[in-house]
Design a protein around this motif. Sequence first.
Motif, PDB file in Angstrom:
ATOM      1  N   UNK A 125      -1.287  30.689 189.180  1.00  0.00           N
ATOM      2  CA  UNK A 125      -1.166  31.657 190.268  1.00  0.00           C
ATOM      3  C   UNK A 125      -0.272  32.804 189.815  1.00  0.00           C
ATOM      4  N   UNK A 126      -0.843  34.013 189.746  1.00  0.00           N
ATOM      5  CA  UNK A 126      -0.071  35.176 189.301  1.00  0.00           C
ATOM      6  C   UNK A 126       1.042  35.506 190.289  1.00  0.00           C
ATOM      7  N   UNK A 127       0.734  35.547 191.566  1.00  0.00           N
ATOM      8  CA  UNK A 127       1.755  35.780 192.593  1.00  0.00           C
ATOM      9  C   UNK A 127       2.108  34.420 193.199  1.00  0.00           C
ATOM     10  N   UNK A 175       0.750  19.952 192.788  1.00  0.00           N
ATOM     11  CA  UNK A 175       1.209  19.745 191.411  1.00  0.00           C
ATOM     12  C   UNK A 175       0.335  20.491 190.397  1.00  0.00           C
ATOM     13  N   UNK A 176      -0.838  20.925 190.801  1.00  0.00           N
ATOM     14  CA  UNK A 176      -1.715  21.677 189.889  1.00  0.00           C
ATOM     15  C   UNK A 176      -1.337  23.154 189.809  1.00  0.00           C
ATOM     16  N   UNK A 177      -0.585  23.656 190.781  1.00  0.00           N
ATOM     17  CA  UNK A 177      -0.290  25.086 190.863  1.00  0.00           C
ATOM     18  C   UNK A 177       0.854  25.430 189.903  1.00  0.00           C
ATOM     19  N   UNK A 178       0.606  26.355 188.995  1.00  0.00           N
ATOM     20  CA  UNK A 178       1.599  26.769 188.011  1.00  0.00           C
ATOM     21  C   UNK A 178       1.768  28.290 188.067  1.00  0.00           C
ATOM     22  N   UNK A 179       3.003  28.768 188.021  1.00  0.00           N
ATOM     23  CA  UNK A 179       3.230  30.223 188.079  1.00  0.00           C
ATOM     24  C   UNK A 179       2.796  30.906 186.792  1.00  0.00           C
ATOM     25  N   UNK A 180       2.435  32.164 186.909  1.00  0.00           N
ATOM     26  CA  UNK A 180       2.074  32.957 185.752  1.00  0.00           C
ATOM     27  C   UNK A 180       2.865  34.259 185.810  1.00  0.00           C
ATOM     28  N   UNK A 340       7.610  33.932 192.019  1.00  0.00           N
ATOM     29  CA  UNK A 340       8.284  33.599 190.763  1.00  0.00           C
ATOM     30  C   UNK A 340       7.304  33.684 189.593  1.00  0.00           C
ATOM     31  N   UNK A 341       7.876  33.874 188.395  1.00  0.00           N
ATOM     32  CA  UNK A 341       7.132  33.743 187.149  1.00  0.00           C
ATOM     33  C   UNK A 341       7.496  32.398 186.520  1.00  0.00           C
ATOM     34  N   UNK A 342       6.908  32.095 185.372  1.00  0.00           N
ATOM     35  CA  UNK A 342       7.053  30.746 184.810  1.00  0.00           C
ATOM     36  C   UNK A 342       8.367  30.534 184.071  1.00  0.00           C
ATOM     37  N   UNK A 343       9.185  31.564 183.961  1.00  0.00           N
ATOM     38  CA  UNK A 343      10.532  31.404 183.410  1.00  0.00           C
ATOM     39  C   UNK A 343      11.479  32.227 184.267  1.00  0.00           C
ATOM     40  N   UNK A 344      12.655  31.700 184.589  1.00  0.00           N
ATOM     41  CA  UNK A 344      13.591  32.470 185.428  1.00  0.00           C
ATOM     42  C   UNK A 344      13.985  33.777 184.764  1.00  0.00           C
TER      43      UNK A 344
END
Length: 408
Positions: A125-127, A175-180, A340-344
């Motif tokens: 998920x981009x946003x 649990x499948x949703x990951x930030x991009x 959020x993105x995948x790294x703070x």
Amino acid sequence: MKSNFFLENSMSKPIVVVTDLSNRIIYYQWFVYGFMLLDKSGIIKLKFDLPLSQKLYVINHAQFFVRCLNKIKNYFQGNKEIKTEAYFRGYVLDEKGKHTFCIDSADSPNMFSGTLLRFCDVYFKIQCPKEFDSKGFKIGNEYIPFFDSEFENPKDAGKTKAKRKLCPEVYLCNEKIKPLLLAVRSMGRTCSFKELDAAYNNLLSARSVKQTGKAMCYFGNAAGPVPTEHVTEPDWDWESDILGYFGNKINHPNEKRAKIADIMDGLGEGYDARVINRGNSDTGVNTNGELVIPLKDFSKHVAKFQYNVNVSGYRMSIPARFIDSFVCGTAIATDNLHVKWYHPFGDEVTEIGEMGYLPDNEVDYTEVTDKLKHLRPISKEYVIEQYEKYWAPAKVAQYILNTTINVK
């Protein structure tokens, strides 16, 4: 671990297969380019198994044909976008088997495809919302539900707007949703390596521009779209419906953008504040056309400043100005983030207060002004270092790859 050993084994490599570039190709070029770089580095084998209508997009020297194809599409379809066709899709083959993934570029952090959440192994998920509250996604002091890109009534399929289904899969398949991340949009007309590589190198060339200013902002509009009248069943992906539904309980982020620009105008030398249209958004009108910076020159303009000032976009989304800035060594000052993105983020992002859809009388503009006056000095080299470590195309593609092959 077995998967890590496999990735490090030069005798065998994962195969990434792209099966759908979507009808929002310009949102995904960054990731395609990243995969191409991994392929050229020997880390993966990249393949395209695309519908016939998309094959031209990955061929070098196909810009003319793509331009003709787009004109034909616009003639018959206009600029209407079918949300259910907006997902980038693919899979990875490795020694453990086949792992499917999709990328969702919707500007609404609370819109998902329930179908893809059920059937894909990983849903990028981009946003991506910072949290998935049972009450929904918060804008200002109000909540809007997590909803589906599909309409509630199948007969509405193909329409621009209508009431949408809710999306309980957000909670069931969380649990499948990951930030991009949201990358630079529109790197060219196609996804050919030649065109993407030229666009990327043009972005990198902005790093040679000397920083001479403190902060800039570049906003499209000073107000949101015209609210829908008498709306009782809103399309939650339609900004006019959201404004019409909540009425005076919220004020649009674009109104804050205009006020931020006015504040920056009063801060003196070193600040550059631009609002292209002082009216409603989504009208196609530019009242200050002389302030427009051509896309090919935009990164070089941003590179002149230590900070690019942001106010969250539609539905609290992060705009492309983040990557536009990081790539050339410019930091971001923004209202408090809800995605959020995948790294703070580190020191390259400074939050200056809650704004978004808050009623305007609840925004502390005195504190915001003080924070803009006293933005801490930040080195261009640090911002570029963070960018190269986490957000560059090959690093994003590696994150997508690692996340997909390590899915449980």
